[in-house]
Each structure stands twice: as C-alpha cells, then as structure tokens.
Design an enzyme around this catalytic site. Structure first.
Site, mmCIF file in Angstrom:
data_model
loop_
_atom_site.group_PDB
_atom_site.id
_atom_site.type_symbol
_atom_site.label_atom_id
_atom_site.label_comp_id
_atom_site.label_asym_id
_atom_site.label_seq_id
_atom_site.Cartn_x
_atom_site.Cartn_y
_atom_site.Cartn_z
ATOM 1 N N ILE A 1 46.819 49.512 45.977
ATOM 2 C CA ILE A 1 47.305 48.982 47.260
ATOM 3 C C ILE A 1 48.543 49.773 47.708
ATOM 4 O O ILE A 1 48.659 50.179 48.869
ATOM 5 C CB ILE A 1 47.640 47.474 47.162
ATOM 6 C CG1 ILE A 1 46.415 46.669 46.723
ATOM 7 C CG2 ILE A 1 48.178 46.947 48.491
ATOM 8 C CD1 ILE A 1 46.694 45.185 46.457
ATOM 9 N N GLU B 1 43.442 34.551 42.786
ATOM 10 C CA GLU B 1 43.089 33.899 41.525
ATOM 11 C C GLU B 1 43.921 32.642 41.273
ATOM 12 O O GLU B 1 43.575 31.830 40.404
ATOM 13 C CB GLU B 1 43.231 34.896 40.371
ATOM 14 C CG GLU B 1 42.544 34.388 39.140
ATOM 15 C CD GLU B 1 42.048 35.467 38.214
ATOM 16 O OE1 GLU B 1 41.539 36.501 38.670
ATOM 17 O OE2 GLU B 1 42.159 35.261 37.003
ATOM 18 N N ARG C 1 42.043 33.326 29.966
ATOM 19 C CA ARG C 1 41.765 33.939 31.265
ATOM 20 C C ARG C 1 42.812 33.495 32.290
ATOM 21 O O ARG C 1 43.199 34.240 33.179
ATOM 22 C CB ARG C 1 40.367 33.528 31.741
ATOM 23 C CG ARG C 1 40.077 33.610 33.236
ATOM 24 C CD ARG C 1 40.166 35.058 33.697
ATOM 25 N NE ARG C 1 40.126 35.228 35.131
ATOM 26 C CZ ARG C 1 39.180 35.862 35.790
ATOM 27 N NH1 ARG C 1 38.155 36.332 35.132
ATOM 28 N NH2 ARG C 1 39.254 36.029 37.081
ATOM 29 N N TYR D 1 47.038 34.723 33.504
ATOM 30 C CA TYR D 1 47.466 35.500 34.679
ATOM 31 C C TYR D 1 47.641 34.600 35.903
ATOM 32 O O TYR D 1 48.688 34.612 36.559
ATOM 33 C CB TYR D 1 46.410 36.583 34.931
ATOM 34 C CG TYR D 1 46.496 37.296 36.253
ATOM 35 C CD1 TYR D 1 47.401 38.334 36.437
ATOM 36 C CD2 TYR D 1 45.651 36.957 37.309
ATOM 37 C CE1 TYR D 1 47.464 39.009 37.652
ATOM 38 C CE2 TYR D 1 45.712 37.626 38.516
ATOM 39 C CZ TYR D 1 46.617 38.649 38.681
ATOM 40 O OH TYR D 1 46.674 39.313 39.881
ATOM 41 N N LYS E 1 51.082 33.776 37.920
ATOM 42 C CA LYS E 1 51.196 34.062 39.354
ATOM 43 C C LYS E 1 51.485 32.781 40.144
ATOM 44 O O LYS E 1 52.246 32.788 41.102
ATOM 45 C CB LYS E 1 49.897 34.697 39.857
ATOM 46 C CG LYS E 1 49.691 36.136 39.407
ATOM 47 C CD LYS E 1 50.538 37.062 40.255
ATOM 48 C CE LYS E 1 50.005 38.466 40.305
ATOM 49 N NZ LYS E 1 50.839 39.351 41.128
ATOM 50 N N ASN F 1 40.085 40.295 46.513
ATOM 51 C CA ASN F 1 39.270 41.434 46.074
ATOM 52 C C ASN F 1 39.239 42.599 47.055
ATOM 53 O O ASN F 1 38.206 42.884 47.671
ATOM 54 C CB ASN F 1 37.856 40.951 45.710
ATOM 55 C CG ASN F 1 37.876 40.101 44.451
ATOM 56 O OD1 ASN F 1 38.272 38.931 44.500
ATOM 57 N ND2 ASN F 1 37.502 40.645 43.330
ATOM 58 N N ARG G 1 32.334 36.755 45.101
ATOM 59 C CA ARG G 1 33.624 37.230 45.584
ATOM 60 C C ARG G 1 33.484 37.630 47.047
ATOM 61 O O ARG G 1 32.411 38.050 47.490
ATOM 62 C CB ARG G 1 34.081 38.470 44.793
ATOM 63 C CG ARG G 1 34.321 38.248 43.294
ATOM 64 C CD ARG G 1 35.547 37.407 43.038
ATOM 65 N NE ARG G 1 35.884 37.292 41.623
ATOM 66 C CZ ARG G 1 35.434 36.334 40.816
ATOM 67 N NH1 ARG G 1 34.612 35.392 41.277
ATOM 68 N NH2 ARG G 1 35.814 36.288 39.549
ATOM 69 N N ASP H 1 35.762 32.018 34.410
ATOM 70 C CA ASP H 1 35.676 32.773 35.660
ATOM 71 C C ASP H 1 35.901 31.881 36.865
ATOM 72 O O ASP H 1 35.635 30.677 36.821
ATOM 73 C CB ASP H 1 34.289 33.425 35.746
ATOM 74 C CG ASP H 1 34.305 34.722 36.526
ATOM 75 O OD1 ASP H 1 35.258 34.955 37.291
ATOM 76 O OD2 ASP H 1 33.345 35.504 36.367
HETATM 77 C C1 UGA Z 1 40.708 40.172 39.560
HETATM 78 C C2 UGA Z 1 42.114 39.634 39.379
HETATM 79 O O1 UGA Z 1 42.166 38.704 38.348
HETATM 80 C C3 UGA Z 1 42.639 39.021 40.637
HETATM 81 O O2 UGA Z 1 43.992 38.711 40.502
HETATM 82 C C4 UGA Z 1 42.545 39.957 41.778
HETATM 83 O O3 UGA Z 1 43.005 39.299 42.941
HETATM 84 C C5 UGA Z 1 41.129 40.365 41.932
HETATM 85 O O4 UGA Z 1 40.656 40.969 40.715
HETATM 86 C C6 UGA Z 1 41.026 41.353 43.046
HETATM 87 O O5 UGA Z 1 40.540 42.464 42.861
HETATM 88 O O6 UGA Z 1 41.498 40.987 44.123
HETATM 89 P P1 UGA Z 1 38.236 39.215 39.514
HETATM 90 O O7 UGA Z 1 37.649 39.147 40.880
HETATM 91 O O8 UGA Z 1 37.684 38.211 38.564
HETATM 92 O O9 UGA Z 1 39.807 39.062 39.630
HETATM 93 O O10 UGA Z 1 38.043 40.673 38.889
HETATM 94 P P2 UGA Z 1 36.827 41.633 38.578
HETATM 95 O O11 UGA Z 1 37.102 42.265 37.261
HETATM 96 O O12 UGA Z 1 36.630 42.565 39.711
HETATM 97 O O13 UGA Z 1 35.564 40.672 38.372
HETATM 98 C C7 UGA Z 1 34.799 40.161 39.426
HETATM 99 C C8 UGA Z 1 33.561 39.531 38.860
HETATM 100 O O14 UGA Z 1 32.701 40.566 38.356
HETATM 101 C C9 UGA Z 1 33.773 38.569 37.678
HETATM 102 O O15 UGA Z 1 32.860 37.524 37.795
HETATM 103 C C10 UGA Z 1 33.428 39.419 36.451
HETATM 104 O O16 UGA Z 1 33.001 38.648 35.366
HETATM 105 C C11 UGA Z 1 32.319 40.281 37.012
HETATM 106 N N1 UGA Z 1 32.089 41.598 36.343
HETATM 107 C C12 UGA Z 1 33.106 42.453 36.096
HETATM 108 C C13 UGA Z 1 30.776 41.963 36.032
HETATM 109 O O17 UGA Z 1 29.816 41.186 36.233
HETATM 110 N N2 UGA Z 1 30.539 43.205 35.490
HETATM 111 C C14 UGA Z 1 31.539 44.084 35.240
HETATM 112 O O18 UGA Z 1 31.231 45.198 34.737
HETATM 113 C C15 UGA Z 1 32.857 43.699 35.556
#
Ligand code: UGA
Length: 362
Positions: A16, A122, A160, A163, A167, A192, A236, A314
């Site tokens: 960002i 989150e 989990r 964080y 925050k 996201n 998301r 999650d």
């Molecule tokens: C993360 C941070 O925890 C948040 O603070 C942040 O705001 C957010 O990213 C963001 O990018 O804005 P999250 O959305 O859970 O939250 O992060 P990701 O690692 O991008 O995961 C998104 C979803 O994809 C989750 O359900 C995760 O389990 C899934 N995932 C992740 C997969 O299915 N495969 C992968 O290889 C990685």
C-alpha cells in the site's frame, strides 16, 4: 492542506505504501518522509526531491518521535498482516500491531499531529454471516458497518485472532485518545486490497506464506496446485489498489469529514469465494499467456490445519458497508474484479515469468 504539507509515512516500502507514495509524488506538491527497512518497491522514488527516505526500524521510538515532530500528518502502515504469522509468531504479531503503534498514537496525541491509521477489515472477526442459519446469497444482508457491527473473535486458543484482537484494541486506544485527549485521527479498515507489488513470491523475493493472491500467483507461475483452504468456501470483497489509493487521498485531503472517523475501504461488488477467485485467476492467466493454453492448472482442497497449522480459524464473509465512505468522502470504487485481476496478473507475469521459465527449464 498546503504546498508545504509534510506527510510521515511509516511503512512506505510495502504494497500500500509504495502505491501511496507514487500517487502523492505524482499528483500533489506535498512532501513525504517515508520510513521503512525495505526500499525495493519504492526504489524509483528515492531521487525525488519531494521524498525523503529514512531507513529506520520503527522500534526506534526516539528517532520516530523526531520525525513525527517534523510532520503535519502521520500515516501508520506498519503491520504484520499475513495470516500464516498469526498462529506461528503471535507474540511478534501483537507487538508489531499493538504495542509499537500504541507508542505512535501517544506521540501524535502529545504533539497534536493528525494520525491516519491503517487497521483491517479483520477486526470484524468471524463476522455475522457465520451465525446466520438461513445462509442468504444477498451480500447486503451481511454488510459490516464501521460504527454498529459487533466485532466477533474466536477463543483465545484460536491464535488466528491474535492479529485482529491486537488491531481491534489499538482502534479502541485511538478512539479513547480522541475522546480524552482530542487526538485528530482517522482509522481505515482495508478490505483485501490487491494489485501489482502485493506481498511476495516465496523463495524469490520473500519467505513464508503470503496472502491468497500471491499464493495463487506462485502456483500459476511455477506450475504448482492452487490450494483451497478448507475448500475455498470463505468469501472476500477484493478492492483494486488504485481505487483504494483514491479513497486514501480523499481522507488525507478532507480532514474535516475524516476527523475522528473509522472508514471501510472496500468493494462489495467484487465479493467472491476463494474457489471462484482461483478459477478466475487460472482463466485470466491462460488468456494472458496463450502459449500455456494446453497446460492444466490443478486446483485442490487442503485443510486449514495442514496449510496453516493449529489455531487457524477464518472470517467467512467480509462485505463492507459503503454508506460512510459514500456520504463523507464521495468515494466509490470503480474497478471490477475481472479488470483488477487482469492488471495484477499481467504485472506479476512481467516481473516474474522469465524467472518462472528458467526454473521450469532448470
Ligand atoms: C488478511 C489479513 O489478515 C487482513 O488483515 C487483511 O486486511 C487482509 O488479508 C487483506 O488483504 O486485506 P485474509 O483475507 O484472511 O486476511 O488473507 P488471505 O491470506 O489473503 O486469505 C484469504 C482467504 O484465502 C482465506 O480464507 C484463506 O484461508 C484462503 N487461502 C489463502 C487459500 O484458500 N489458499 C491460499 O493459498 C491462501
């Protein structure tokens, strides 16, 4: 805001931060003092006379205090925000996302500086959608509102939430400083954000597990399976970085409307399940690299325990309520998910594909 307004951006070298520095330097006359220990993503701005880069650990409170004193507005972007870290190094996650920024909030209050703090969507936690027995397809039913929606964390053993809890508590601290010490603050909850330069490709320019977009790019570039954690059912709302930067610029430029407010910055029209995201990314990747048209890209399910280890839970659905950003900032996201992914994947290909080919050949 005047020509000589000085912004202090802590964490200017990240995803960002690098996009924000780019926009500020190209579209305004403001001066930027940028702090980060990494400068790879901002290398092209280092010679800009309006930009002063300071290679400093934000743990050095005395040095940070001097920089705060020299600035009009402080933007705090420093965070450990990859979910793989929340269960593996939770103490560090709490330190970086709560203890250190707490000192910064105090400094801003003491010195009367305006603080724009980047929190996270989150903080809404497991979200209200997970508690609805009649699951609806209508995202409007599940919108998360800044000032009214409850923030729902899992049990303490589910690390989990280390964080999100850190925050959330920092947001409460900022709010309290606003109430008791009249701190002029704005809290941003990003939903996201995606775009070029997001996270890293493991083993190439970083180590560990990045967020989902970079995980899937790693899989596409290096012909590995795209892994759907617990089947990829969680959803998301992805926001393109250029839209997000427009919103941040509106917050910086409208101190009156943004004062003592919390804002969701997201795009509810871009809500998809992670399984849908994987299919879209495979399709767009193939469109951009027609020479790979005959390649099969495997998408397979994995348990969260296997992927992230114990203590992972999650957020199920994160749909931002847009009422406040619309009303107070007149901001509306414009970039649809198809376009956002197209631009982002094209950028990753430009940066990493040559390397991917080499590795495959080797
Ligand atoms: C993360 C941070 O925890 C948040 O603070 C942040 O705001 C957010 O990213 C963001 O990018 O804005 P999250 O959305 O859970 O939250 O992060 P990701 O690692 O991008 O995961 C998104 C979803 O994809 C989750 O359900 C995760 O389990 C899934 N995932 C992740 C997969 O299915 N495969 C992968 O290889 C990685």
């Amino acid at each position: 805001m005047t020509m000589s307004t000085t912004l202090l951006i802590l964490g200017c070298g990240g995803f960002i931060g690098s996009h924000l520095v780019d926009r500020i330097l190209s579209a305004t006359s403001w001066k930027v003092i940028g702090v980060d220990v990494q400068n790879g993503k901002i290398a092209r701005f280092l010679d800009n006379p309006k930009f002063t880069y300071v290679n400093l650990d934000v743990y050095d409170s005395a040095a940070v205090r001097k920089l705060v004193a020299k600035s009009d507005i402080v933007l705090s972007l420093v965070a450990l925000c990859n979910p793989s870290l929340y269960t593996t190094v939770p103490l560090r996650v709490i330190e970086v996302n709560f203890l250190r920024p707490y000192e910064l909030v105090q400094m801003c209050a003491d010195m009367g500086r305006r603080l724009i703090h980047f929190s996270t969507c989150e903080v809404y936690g497991r979200t209200i959608a997970g508690f609805d027995e009649q699951q609806s397809d209508d995202p409007a039913r599940y919108v998360l509102s800044e000032d009214t929606t409850p923030l729902i964390m899992g049990p303490i053993s589910a690390q989990r939430w280390s964080y999100a809890s850190a925050k959330q508590l920092l947001e409460r601290v900022i709010y309290a400083f606003g109430q008791e010490k009249d701190l002029d603050y704005t809290v941003i909850r990003p939903f996201n954000f995606i775009g070029p330069r997001m996270d890293f490709i493991p083993g190439v320019d970083g180590e560990g597990v990045p967020r989902v977009l970079a995980c899937f790019m790693d899989a596409l570039l290096f012909h590995k399976p795209l892994m759907l954690v617990d089947g990829g059912l969680n959803r998301r709302s992805f926001t393109y970085i250029d839209d997000a930067i427009d919103a941040i610029m509106a917050i910086i430029s409208r101190p009156g409307q943004a004062r003592k407010q919390i804002f969701n910055i997201g795009n509810p029209a871009n809500e998809v399940s992670i399984a849908q995201l994987a299919s879209m990314m495979v399709r767009i990747y193939k469109e951009l690299r027609p020479e790979l048209n005959d390649c099969e890209f495997e998408i397979k399910a994995v348990s969260s325990r296997k992927f992230y280890g114990d203590g992972y839970e999650d957020s199920d659905r994160r749909v931002p309520d847009m009422t406040k950003v619309r009303t107070l900032l007149s901001w509306e996201p414009k970039v649809d998910l198809e376009t956002a992914l197209h631009k982002t994947i094209a950028d990753y290909i430009a940066h990493y594909a040559a390397l991917a080919e080499c590795r495959k050949a080797g």
